[in-house]
Design a protein around this motif. Structure first.
Motif, mmCIF file in Angstrom:
data_model
loop_
_atom_site.group_PDB
_atom_site.id
_atom_site.type_symbol
_atom_site.label_atom_id
_atom_site.label_comp_id
_atom_site.label_asym_id
_atom_site.label_seq_id
_atom_site.Cartn_x
_atom_site.Cartn_y
_atom_site.Cartn_z
ATOM 1 N N PRO A 133 0.816 -1.211 0.000
ATOM 2 C CA PRO A 133 0.000 0.000 0.000
ATOM 3 C C PRO A 133 0.853 1.266 0.000
ATOM 4 C CG PRO A 133 -0.705 -1.513 1.722
ATOM 5 C CD PRO A 133 0.562 -2.051 1.155
ATOM 6 N N THR A 134 0.316 2.283 -0.620
ATOM 7 C CA THR A 134 0.985 3.586 -0.659
ATOM 8 C C THR A 134 0.675 4.343 0.633
ATOM 9 O OG1 THR A 134 0.690 3.628 -3.044
ATOM 10 C CG2 THR A 134 1.224 5.711 -1.980
ATOM 11 N N ALA A 135 1.696 4.817 1.312
ATOM 12 C CA ALA A 135 1.512 5.593 2.541
ATOM 13 C C ALA A 135 0.923 6.963 2.216
ATOM 14 C CB ALA A 135 2.841 5.752 3.266
ATOM 15 N N GLY A 159 -3.359 2.247 2.408
ATOM 16 C CA GLY A 159 -2.370 2.842 3.301
ATOM 17 C C GLY A 159 -2.999 3.481 4.524
ATOM 18 N N GLU A 160 -4.286 3.174 4.757
ATOM 19 C CA GLU A 160 -5.032 3.643 5.929
ATOM 20 C C GLU A 160 -5.239 5.153 5.966
ATOM 21 O OE1 GLU A 160 -6.693 1.468 7.717
ATOM 22 O OE2 GLU A 160 -5.769 -0.079 6.507
ATOM 23 N N PHE A 161 -5.673 5.682 4.830
ATOM 24 C CA PHE A 161 -6.084 7.081 4.775
ATOM 25 C C PHE A 161 -7.259 7.186 3.827
ATOM 26 C CE2 PHE A 161 -2.857 6.545 1.529
ATOM 27 C CZ PHE A 161 -3.295 7.301 0.459
ATOM 28 N N PHE A 162 -7.844 8.351 3.750
ATOM 29 C CA PHE A 162 -9.028 8.590 2.936
ATOM 30 C C PHE A 162 -8.715 9.629 1.869
ATOM 31 C CE2 PHE A 162 -10.353 7.335 7.142
ATOM 32 C CZ PHE A 162 -11.279 6.334 6.878
ATOM 33 N N LYS A 189 -8.458 18.334 -8.115
ATOM 34 C CA LYS A 189 -8.475 18.611 -6.687
ATOM 35 C C LYS A 189 -8.789 17.317 -5.943
ATOM 36 C CE LYS A 189 -11.164 21.299 -3.351
ATOM 37 N NZ LYS A 189 -12.265 22.256 -3.208
ATOM 38 N N LEU A 190 -7.957 16.989 -4.983
ATOM 39 C CA LEU A 190 -8.196 15.865 -4.088
ATOM 40 C C LEU A 190 -8.032 16.369 -2.662
ATOM 41 C CD1 LEU A 190 -6.019 13.012 -5.650
ATOM 42 C CD2 LEU A 190 -8.475 13.307 -5.860
ATOM 43 N N ARG A 191 -8.753 15.781 -1.754
ATOM 44 C CA ARG A 191 -8.547 16.050 -0.330
ATOM 45 C C ARG A 191 -8.187 14.717 0.307
ATOM 46 N NH1 ARG A 191 -13.610 18.285 2.371
ATOM 47 N NH2 ARG A 191 -13.160 19.944 0.892
ATOM 48 N N THR A 192 -7.082 14.685 1.034
ATOM 49 C CA THR A 192 -6.687 13.462 1.724
ATOM 50 C C THR A 192 -6.673 13.726 3.224
ATOM 51 O OG1 THR A 192 -4.306 13.916 1.702
ATOM 52 C CG2 THR A 192 -5.219 12.794 -0.229
#
Length: 87
Positions: A2-4, A44-47, A62-65
């Motif tokens: 997974p990507t961090a 990677g356990e994020f949204f 545009k992305l929001r992480t």
């Protein structure tokens, strides 16, 4: 592997989009003005929230992480906790 979250944020926009489509698990969709926000949970356990302009039918650059579950509140009515554990 997974990507961090930190590594994801340094990638070019188009690479980020490809990773979301390849590795992300769609959780929910919501609407905010002329935007459609699509929420994904990443391995990677994020949204990631992707923004579409549903009036013009285009993906915005545009992305929001985020990692904090506090940002999931706008989706609370449409997300089940089991969705976060499914692959």
């Amino acid at each position: 592997m997974p990507t961090a979250h930190s590594a994801f944020r340094t990638l070019p926009f188009l690479t980020q989009i490809e990773l979301v489509w390849d590795e992300g698990h769609h959780l929910a969709t919501r609407y905010e003005g002329s935007d459609t926000l699509v929420l994904y949970h990443m391995q990677g356990e994020f949204f990631v929230e992707m923004f579409y302009n549903h009036v013009d039918n285009v993906l915005q650059e545009k992305l929001r992480t985020f990692v904090s579950p506090a940002f999931l509140e706008p989706y609370a009515a449409s997300i089940e906790l089991d969705d976060l554990t499914r692959k």
